[in-house]
Scaffold this active site. Sequence first.
Site, PDB file in Angstrom:
ATOM      1  N   TYR A 198       0.722  -1.143   0.046  1.00 17.81           N
ATOM      2  CA  TYR A 198      -0.120  -0.007  -0.048  1.00 17.81           C
ATOM      3  C   TYR A 198       0.862   1.250   0.002  1.00 17.81           C
ATOM      4  CZ  TYR A 198      -2.515   3.958   2.013  1.00 17.81           C
ATOM      5  OH  TYR A 198      -2.934   5.323   2.461  1.00 17.81           O
ATOM      6  N   LYS A 244       1.410   4.329  -2.892  1.00 21.16           N
ATOM      7  CA  LYS A 244       1.093   5.575  -2.529  1.00 21.16           C
ATOM      8  C   LYS A 244       2.531   6.588  -2.920  1.00 21.16           C
ATOM      9  CE  LYS A 244      -2.191   7.573  -1.279  1.00 21.16           C
ATOM     10  NZ  LYS A 244      -2.833   8.548  -2.210  1.00 21.16           N
TER      11      LYS A 244
END
Length: 353
Positions: free
Chosen positions: A158, A162
């Site tokens: 994740y 990002k």
Amino acid sequence: MILVTGGAGFIGANFVLDWTRQSDEAVLNIDKLTYAGNLGTLKPLQDNPAHVFARVDICDRAALDALFTQYKPRAVLHFAAESHVDRSIHGPGDFIQTNMVGTFTLLEAARHHWSTLPQAQKDAFRFLHVSTDEVFGSLAPADPAFSEITPYAPNSPYSASKAGSDHLVRAWHHTYGLPVLTTNCSNNYGPYQFPEKLIPLMIASALGGKQLPIYGDGQNVRDWLYVGDHCSAIREVLARGTPGETYNVGGWNEKKNLDVVHTLCDLLDEMRPKAAGSYRDQITYVKDRPGHDRRYAIDARKLERDLGWKPAETFETGLAKTVRWYLENQTWVDEVASGDYRKWVEINYMQRV
């Protein structure tokens, strides 16, 4: 008009609701409506002509181009993202697709739109990218908080996705001149948060008489930011931020996970007491997740110094508001907690015991 991506998700929907309460400017709200996107959150806006919703995937360039051509937004606020670390461990592909490919596609659509604008509108246009403190990695207990110049060191699929999206946004500014703004926020909490995240998960589990699963020893530290404060910070950055700059948004509330759960249990004991005992009795410890960062902390002094923003809520006031909201909106919780969600909780938490 402004264009908001991910406006049916937790932070995006809160932003749209706040925006329509405080501004006469219309919102074009686009969302793919994955499991975490919920149109029920937007029910207060269903008869509001200033809110236009379109079910669109940010990876769909043709659909984005059509919306830019039709509505000609003067700004893009990019909230849309896969955002849950545990889900990224089980299935990283969706995170790369949405967070990186989707951001690239949106940047290109926005750049094309921006390039066609008259000079005055071109100068005023903004692309605001909403990101996370997790891109900076993990801190030791005595380390200084993350600042805007902290090197990136993501540790999960994740946070890596990002970080990649942040780099794309920066590159589109430096290469093409697109007037971008980036915010990196700490852990958000508040109304309408999908109950896979710590605080709403614990509230739902406590009220359901279930175990309250704590990863590892519960000593992982996060800075907690009330979502309403985050929305106000984004409005300030959009209005007065300097293109090309990044701004850290934090709540100045570092808390250990176990202390957060203890505080939640105490609030529930007060607001919705059990027949016997305390909600603390339901706490259990489960095997830690892989690559679990030990501590995050945000230094938000730049945002206060440059734009005069600081959070209005303390952790105690924000958490009390949050618990009260979930107690008063159980129907919303029941609607989003589908069978698929309950199956996922079983796989991710209960099999770790």
